[in-house]
Scaffold this active site. Structure first.
Site, PDB file in Angstrom:
ATOM      1  N   CYS A 134      -3.411  -8.888 -11.414  1.00  0.00           N
ATOM      2  CA  CYS A 134      -2.007  -9.095 -11.775  1.00  0.00           C
ATOM      3  C   CYS A 134      -1.915  -9.983 -13.020  1.00  0.00           C
ATOM      4  O   CYS A 134      -2.335  -9.565 -14.091  1.00  0.00           O
ATOM      5  CB  CYS A 134      -1.246  -9.656 -10.575  1.00  0.00           C
ATOM      6  N   HIS A 140      -2.689  -6.152  -5.766  1.00  0.00           N
ATOM      7  CA  HIS A 140      -3.268  -7.371  -5.195  1.00  0.00           C
ATOM      8  C   HIS A 140      -4.233  -7.071  -4.060  1.00  0.00           C
ATOM      9  O   HIS A 140      -3.813  -6.967  -2.901  1.00  0.00           O
ATOM     10  CB  HIS A 140      -2.151  -8.266  -4.653  1.00  0.00           C
ATOM     11  N   GLU A 166      -6.192  -9.093  -2.593  1.00  0.00           N
ATOM     12  CA  GLU A 166      -6.238 -10.201  -1.624  1.00  0.00           C
ATOM     13  C   GLU A 166      -5.108 -10.092  -0.602  1.00  0.00           C
ATOM     14  O   GLU A 166      -5.160 -10.735   0.438  1.00  0.00           O
ATOM     15  CB  GLU A 166      -6.208 -11.551  -2.356  1.00  0.00           C
TER      16      GLU A 166
END
Lengths: 251, 107, 776
Positions: A89, A198, A200
Site C-alpha cells: 500500500c 494488504h 497482513e
C-alpha cells in the site's frame, strides 16, 4: 522463533506497521524489528517491509515525502543487493516515488477511498514473496487506499509484462482503474515486490472472511526463501573477500 | 462574444491553517534543503540559506485550481459570471475558503 | 461571548471583586453549556455509573472497563453538530479527532470509531446531500489517515434536521490496565502543551455550539490535521509507556480555559499558565484568544520538571510534535494566567509579568447549575392515538405489499450503507472480525476475547414518545450486540436536543434521561460515558429529540474449552457463519401494534404519530438470554439479526439481500401480542385476523430477533427456546438466490402479500446512497 530477521520501516504516519509486526512475529514467528525512518536498517536484516499508512499524511502525493527519508538510501542499497523488500500500500507508493519500482499510483477512478475485499490472481510465483503460491492462484485480500490506481506508460507496462514482473492482478480488472488491472509488481531481479492490497489483513482465520490460506503463503514464501538467500549472500561476500579485500579500489 | 480562460483558485482563508502546505514546507522543502546543505541532516541548525539552491522559501500554501473555458462579452463579465456559478453551486465553501478568479482571452 | 447577568453576579461574589477582562473570557468559555453542562448536569446524576467492570479515576474523559487478563477497554462519545452544519468536511473530521483524544487521555490506544450521521430529508432539503457527502469524506479522510478503523455507526435522514447536520462520533480504546494514566500532580510539576500550534481558528467554538445556528460565528471553523493527530497519538503513547505522564487532558471545547481549570479542579491543585509560552500559529494573539482558542490536535500533559520533561522533549523531537512548557503546578488551587504584557486592550505600560487571570480553579470549573423549567409539550397530546387504516386491499382480498416493501428497502433510511463504509478503512488494526453492515461490529482483543459495539438512535420514535423512544434506542443497541453473541457490559449516551430554555424541549430531555436511567438500572448496564448537545435548532424549529446510545458487549465464554474466559472457537464459528439455502427462519419475540414513528408510517404512509414501540424489561431479558444461549453453541445458528427499522419484513429482507438468497415466509405464523404487558406475561398473541398484515410486517416492536437455523440443529434450538420461555415461531425457510431467487412473504398458506426478485432488489438496495449522492 524462526531465525529470519525482518525490518519494518516506520515513517511518520505509517499506520499498518503494528499490524505487520503482529502477523510477522506472532503468526509466522519471524524475528521482527521496527526501523524508524531516520535510522539505518540493522546489519543482518534478511528482509525489509515497508508497511501501509499515510506517511506524512499523504501530502503532496502519497509516498512523495517519505521517499526522501534517510532510511531509503539503505533500502535502495539492500534492494540492489538482492535482499527481499516488500512494499504494501503506502509502502508500494513510496517504492515507486523513490524509483525503486517503476510507475505511479494515482487517485482511484472512483475518486474516493476504497476499503473492500477483492481477489488477486498470481502471475509470478518465483519472487521471495510468492514462491509458495502458483500462477493463476486466487488470493482473497482487502484493498484500502485512496491512491491505488497503478499507472505506467505503455512501454513500461509492456516491459513489465514481458519480463514477468507483474506479480498480481485484480481478478476484477476494473476494481480501481489500474492499467491492465495490475495490483503488484516486482523489480527486475524479483526481490523487490510492491502491492496495493494488504496481505497482513488476510493472513488469519479471524480476519479473513473468505479463506486465509493463499495470503498466508505470501509470508510462508518469505520464511522459506530468506534462509536460502542468506546462505547465498554469505557465499557471495565470502567470495568477495577472497577475491578482493576491503581496500580494493574499483575502476 | 469572446472565449476566455477563467482560472479559479480555491484556497483556505487567511488565518486558517493549511496542513498540507505546512507539511510540504516543514518535512520536505526545509528538511531536504537543509540535509543537502549539511550532508545528512544530523546536527544542522535548520538554516535554509544554502539549501534549495539558495531559494529562500518561507511559506507554502496549497490550493485547488479550476480552469474554465467561458464565452463572454469581456473578461470582467466572465469573472463575474463564474463567481456567481462558484457561489451558487458551492464550488467552494465560503466558510473556510476564498476564491481568486482571473480571466484571460483564450489563445 | 458573554456571561448572563446572574452568572456575572455569581462570579463577582465568588471572587469578591470585579472580574478582569481575560477572566470573563475564560469563565464564559468554561461556563458555556457545551463545557459546563449547566442545564443538564442536575438530571444526568441519576444515570447509574457503577458496575463490576467499571474503573473510575478522577479526571478521565472516557469510561474505562476491565475486560480481563490485565486489559481495559475505554469508550467515549461526542458530537460535532454545529461545526458540521456549517463546514461538514472539517466539522466531521475534527469531531473524530476530538473523541480520539479523549480515549488517548486515559493512556489507551484508540482502536475503533463509530459514527452516527443525521441530515435533512434529501427530497426536500437542498443542503442534505452536500452535508452528507462532505461529512462522510471528512470522517474518512481523518480516520483513515490516523489508522483507526471506522467500524460502524448509523445514518438517518429526517425532516427535522433540514439544513442541519448531526455528527456523533464514538471511539473505543484498548490498553493494559497497569498503563492507565493515574491522573495526579505534585506542586512543582510542569504543564506541557503538545501538538498543533494555537491559532485564531475555533475561537468561541463552545459558545457557538451552545447557540443556535443563526448566530453563526465563522471563526469557529477548525481545519483538521490528521497527520499531527497521528503523531500526537504515537508521541503520547510512547511517553505513557516511559512513565512520563502524571496527568493528561485533551483540549476540546473551551480550549485551554477548560482544560486547565478542569484539570486543576479534578486534581485539587493550582496551575499557573504563562500565555506567552504557548506555541502559536500567528503572532499578536491576546491572552483571551490564546485561552479560548479551540485549535485542534492539542493535549495538555503534566509531568515532573526534570526527567519526565526531558523524556517528553525527546519523544516530541523524534515524532516532530511541537510542544511548549506553559505552566507549573502549585499547591494553592488557583488557576492563574500570566503574560508578558500583551494583554488585549491594556492601555498603560504593563509590568514584566502581568497577571491576566487569578481565580480559584474550583470556581472556574463549576458553573452554577440551572434548574430549567419543563413542561410536557402540547404536540404530544393525542399523538399516540393517531392511526391509519390498513393498506387498501387488492381486488381479490389480499393486499399487495410488493411495491411497498421494495420502496422501504430502497429508502435512504434502510438501504445498504456500503457506499458509506466502503470509504472508511474499517480493517486497519486487524481487529475487525465482524465488519460494518452487520448489527454490531466485533473487534478481537489481545486477551482472546471479542468486543461488540453498536450505536443506535431513533428520533422518529423519540418524537412520538421521548421516554419509550429513548429506552428503545438503548434496547436496540443491546439487541445488536446480542446478535453477535456478546452480552452488554456498558453503554454511552449522547443526548441531543433543541433549545433547553424551551420548557417543552427540556421536558423531552428529562423524560429521555429518566427512561435511559431506568432501563440501565433494570438491565444492570452501567453508563460509562456520555455527552449532551443542546441548542440543536434549525430555522424551522428544534430537532426531534435525538438520544443516541452506544452499547459495548463482550462475547461470553460459555462452553469454552480452556475455562479461562477466552472466547472459544464456537464464538468465531458463529461470527463467520453465513446464511444458507434451506435454513429455517425463526422469529423470537412478539409483534405488537406499535406503528408510531415507524418507517412504514412516516416514509410510506406519510403519517406522524401512532403508538410508540415500548420495551418490557422482562421480555427483553428473556429474549436476549435465549439468543445468547443459541449463539454460545457452535453451529446452532447461521445468523441472528434484530428487527428494527422497517419491522420484521425489512429484517428478513435484509438478511436475504445481504447474503444474496431468497426466502419463503408466512407472516400469519408470526407471534403477536396486544401490548408489551401481554408479551411480558408470555400470554398468547392476538388471533391473526385482528392484526392487519401491514402491522405484522412493519411494526417496529422491540426485543425481536430473526434467527436462521440449519436443519440439523432445528430441534435443539426449538427446545432451547421452549425452555427459555421466549415467545417464538418458525415462520419459513431461506431459499436459493441467483437468477429466479425470490423474497416471498405470504399471509396464511397461499395468499402472497409480497414477492420480490432477490437480484434486482439487491442491486437497487445497494445502489441507493451512491446514486443519491452522484445524482443517478
Amino acid at each position: 522463533m524462526r531465525l529470519v530477521k525482518v525490518g519494518i520501516v516506520v515513517f511518520p504516519g505509517s499506520n499498518c506497521d503494528r499490524d505487520m509486526h503482529h502477523v510477522l512475529r506472532d503468526v509466522f514467528g519471524f524475528d521482527v524489528q521496527y526501523v524508524w525512518h531516520t535510522k539505518t536498517v540493522p546489519a543482518g536484516t534478511d528482509a525489509v517491509v515497508l508497511p501501509g499508512g499515510f506517511s506524512y499524511g499523504d501530502r503532496l502525493r502519497a509516498g512523495a515525502i517519505a521517499a526522501h527519508s534517510p532510511v531509503m538510501s539503505d533500502v535502495r542499497r539492500l534492494a540492489s543487493e538482492g535482499t527481499p523488500v516488500l512494499g504494501v500500500c503506502n509502502g508500494f507508493q513510496i517504492l515507486t516515488e523513490c524509483g525503486i519500482l517503476p510507475g505511479a499510483l494515482l487517485v482511484n477512478e472512483s475518486l474516493g477511498f476504497m476499503c473492500q475485499w477483492t481477489d488477486l490472481v498470481v502471475e509470478n510465483a518465483s519472487t521471495p514473496f510468492t514462491s509458495m503460491l502458483y500462477v493463476g492462484q486466487r488470493v482473497p485480500i482487502p484493498i484500502a487506499n485512496g491512491e491505488g490506481r497503478y499507472y505506467a506508460d505503455e512501454d513500461t507496462v509492456r516491459d513489465l509484462q514481458r519480463g514477468g514482473r507483474v506479480v498480481f492482478r485484480y481478478a476484477d480488472g476494473s476494481v480501481n482503474g489500474s492499467v491492465g488491472g495490475i495490483a503488484g509488481i516486482c523489480s527486475d531481479d524479483g526481490n523487490v515486490v510492491g502491492m496495493m492490497p494488504h496481505p497482513e489483513r488476510a493472513a488469519e482465520y479471524e480476519t479473513n472472511p473468505v479463506d486465509c490460506g493463499p495470503a498466508r503463503m505470501i509470508f510462508e514464501s518469505l520464511a522459506g526463501y530468506a534462509p536460502v538467500q542468506r546462505q547465498r549472500q554469505r557465499q557471495i561476500s565470502h567470495a568477495g573477500r577472497v577475491g578482493g579485500g576491503e581496500g580494493e579500489a574499483r575502476p | 462574444m469572446r472565449r476566455f480562460i477563467v482560472t479559479v483558485v480555491i484556497e483556505n482563508k487567511q488565518g486558517l491553517s493549511d496542513p498540507e502546505g505546512e507539511t510540504i514546507l516543514r518535512d520536505l522543502v526545509l528538511k531536504e534543503g537543509r540535509d543537502e546543505a549539511s550532508g545528512g541532516g544530523a546536527g544542522s541548525n535548520g538554516s535554509n540559506e544554502s539549501g534549495n539552491n539558495g531559494c529562500r522559501i518561507s511559506e507554502i500554501k496549497t490550493a485547488k485550481m479550476l480552469r474554465m473555458t467561458v464565452d463572454s462579452r469581456d473578461a470582467e463579465s466572465a469573472v463575474r459570471d463564474v463567481r456567481k456559478v462558484c457561489d451558487a453551486l458551492h464550488l467552494y465553501n465560503p466558510i473556510v475558503s476564498m476564491v481568486d478568479i482571473t480571466a484571460e482571452p483564450s489563445p | 461571548m458573554s456571561l448572563e447577568q446572574s452568572e456575572l453576579d455569581y462570579l463577582t461574589s465568588r471572587l469578591g471583586r470585579i472580574p478582569r477582562p481575560a477572566e470573563l473570557h475564560i469563565v464564559a468559555a468554561e461556563w458555556s453549556e457545551h463545557c459546563s453542562y449547566k442545564s443538564s448536569k442536575r438530571h444526568l446524576r441519576i444515570l447509574p455509573t457503577d458496575g463490576p467492570l467499571v474503573i473510575s479515576e478522577k479526571g478521565y474523559d472516557s469510561g474505562v472497563l476491565d475486560v480481563g487478563g490485565g486489559y481495559v477497554v475505554t469508550a467515549h462519545i461526542e458530537s460535532h453538530n454545529h461545526p458540521s452544519a456549517v463546514e461538514p468536511y472539517g466539522g466531521a473530521a475534527t469531531g473524530v479527532g476530538g473523541v480520539i483524544r479523549d480515549i488517548l487521555s486515559a493512556g489507551t490506544r484508540p482502536i475503533a470509531i463509530l459514527d452516527g450521521l443525521r441530515f435533512g430529508n434529501p427530497r426536500t432539503d437542498p443542503k442534505a446531500l452536500w452535508l452528507f457527502k462532505n461529512a462522510v469524506s471528512g470522517i474518512a479522510d481523518y480516520g483513515n489517515c490516523i489508522g483507526i478503523p471506522t467500524v460502524g455507526g448509523e445514518l438517518e435522514f429526517d425532516d427535522s434536521y433540514a439544513g442541519y447536520a448531526m455528527v456523533d462520533v464514538a471511539a473505543i480504546g484498548f490498553g493494559k490496565r497497569d498503563r492507565l494514566v493515574r491522573n495526579h500532580a505534585e506542586p512543582g510539576d510542569v504543564v506541557v502543551l503538545l501538538g498543533g500550534p494555537t491559532g485564531r481558528d475555533g475561537i468561541g467554538g463552545s459558545q457557538f455550539a451552545s447557540d443556535s445556528l443563526e448566530t453563526e460565528d465563522r471563526s469557529a471553523v477548525q481545519i483538521p490535521d490528521p497527520f499531527i493527530e497521528k503523531l500526537l497519538i504515537e508521541a503520547v503513547l510512547e511517553a505513557r509507556s516511559a512513565g512520563a505522564i502524571h496527568a493528561m487532558k485533551d483540549l476540546g471545547g473551551g480550549g485551554l480555559s477548560c482544560a486547565v481549570s478542569e484539570t486543576a479542579d479534578a486534581l485539587g491543585v493550582g496551575i499557573t499558565i504563562n500565555a506567552d509560552a504557548v506555541h502559536a500559529r500567528e503572532g499578536g494573539m491576546s491572552v483571551e484568544e490564546i485561552m479560548t482558542s479551540e485549535s485542534q490536535e492539542r493535549m495538555l500533559v503534566i509531568t515532573d520538571g526534570v526527567r519526565g520533561l526531558q523524556t517528553i522533549r525527546e519523544i516530541c523531537s523524534k515524532f516532530g510534535v511541537s510542544h511548549s512548557v506553559i505552566g507549573v503546578v502549585k499547591r494553592d488551587g488557583m488557576m492563574r494566567v500570566t503574560s508578558g504584557g500583551r494583554r488585549a486592550g491594556g492601555g498603560e505600560e504593563e509590568e514584566e509579568e502581568d497577571v491576566a487571570a487569578e481565580m480559584p480553579a474550583e470556581v472556574v470549573a463549576n458553573a452554577r447549575l440551572l434548574d430549567l423549567p419543563r413542561q410536557r409539550p402540547a404536540y404530544l397530546d393525542g399523538i399516540e392515538g393517531v392511526s391509519c387504516a390498513p393498506h387498501a386491499q387488492g381486488g381479490g382480498g389480499a393486499a399487495d405489499y410488493t411495491d411497498i416493501l421494495r420502496r422501504l428497502m430502497t429508502s435512504p433510511n434502510i438501504a445498504s450503507r456500503s457506499w458509506v463504509y466502503s470509504q472508511y478503512d474499517h480493517e486497519v488494526g486487524i481487529r475487525t472480525v465482524v465488519r460494518p453492515g452487520a448489527d454490531a461490529s466485533v473487534l478481537r482483543l489481545d486477551n482472546g476475547r471479542y468486543l461488540a459495539v453498536s450505536m443506535d438512535g431513533n428520533p422518529k420514535h423519540c418524537y412520538v414518545n421521548p421516554r419509550q423512544g429513548a429506552i428503545g434506542c438503548f434496547e436496540e443497541a443491546c439487541r445488536n450486540v446480542v446478535c453477535t453473541g456478546a452480552a452488554p457490559i456498558g453503554m454511552l449516551d449522547h443526548l441531543q436536543f433543541g433549545d433547553p430554555t424551551d420548557p417543552g424541549v427540556f421536558w423531552t430531555f428529562v423524560e429521555s434521561v429518566r427512561g435511559i436511567s431506568d432501563f440501565a438500572r433494570e438491565m444492570g448496564i452501567p453508563c460509562v460515558g456520555g455527552k449532551v448537545s443542546l441548542y440543536n435548532e434549525t430555522p424551522s424549529g428544534p430537532i426531534k429529540p435525538t438520544p443516541v446510545i452506544a452499547v459495548l458487549g463482550l462475547v461470553s465464554d460459555g462452553g469454552s474449552r480452556d475455562g479461562g474466559g477466552r472466547a472459544d472457537d464456537s464464538a468465531m464459528q458463529r461470527m463467520l457463519a453465513r446464511p444458507a439455502d434451506g435454513d429455517h427462519i425463526i422469529v423470537v419475540g412478539s409483534t405488537k401494534d406499535e406503528m408510531g414513528g415507524s418507517e412504514y408510517y412516516e416514509y410510506i404512509r406519510g403519517v406522524v404519530g401512532g403508538r410508540c414501540p415500548a420495551v418490557s424489561a422482562a421480555e427483553s431479558r428473556r429474549n436476549s438470554g435465549a439468543i445468547l444461549d443459541i449463539t454460545r453453541r457452535a453451529g446452532l445458528s447461521h445468523m441472528v439479526h434484530d428487527c428494527s427499522k422497517g419491522g420484521l419484513a425489512a429484517a428478513v429482507s435484509e438478511m436475504c439481500l445481504g447474503a444474496g438468497l431468497g426466502c419463503d415466509v408466512d407472516v400469519a405464523r408470526v407471534p403477536r401480542a396486544h401490548d408489551a404487558g401481554a408479551a411480558a406475561d408470555g400470554t398468547a398473541g392476538a388471533p391473526a385476523r385482528e392484526m392487519p398484515d401491514d402491522v405484522t410486517l412493519f411494526s417496529e416492536s422491540h426485543s425481536r430477533y430473526v434467527v436462521l437455523v440449519p436443519d440439523e440443529s432445528l430441534q435443539e434450538v426449538e427446545d432451547l427456546l421452549a425452555r427459555s420461555g421466549a415467545v417464538h415461531a418458525r415462520i419459513g425457510r431461506v431459499t436459493r438466490g441467483g437468477p429466479g431467487g425470490r423474497i416471498i412473504l405470504r399471509s396464511g398458506g397461499d395468499r402472497t402479500v409480497a414477492d420480490l426478485s432477490v437480484d434486482k432488489t439487491r442491486g437497487e438496495w445497494s445502489g441507493v446512497l451512491g446514486g443519491m449522492v452522484h445524482g443517478a
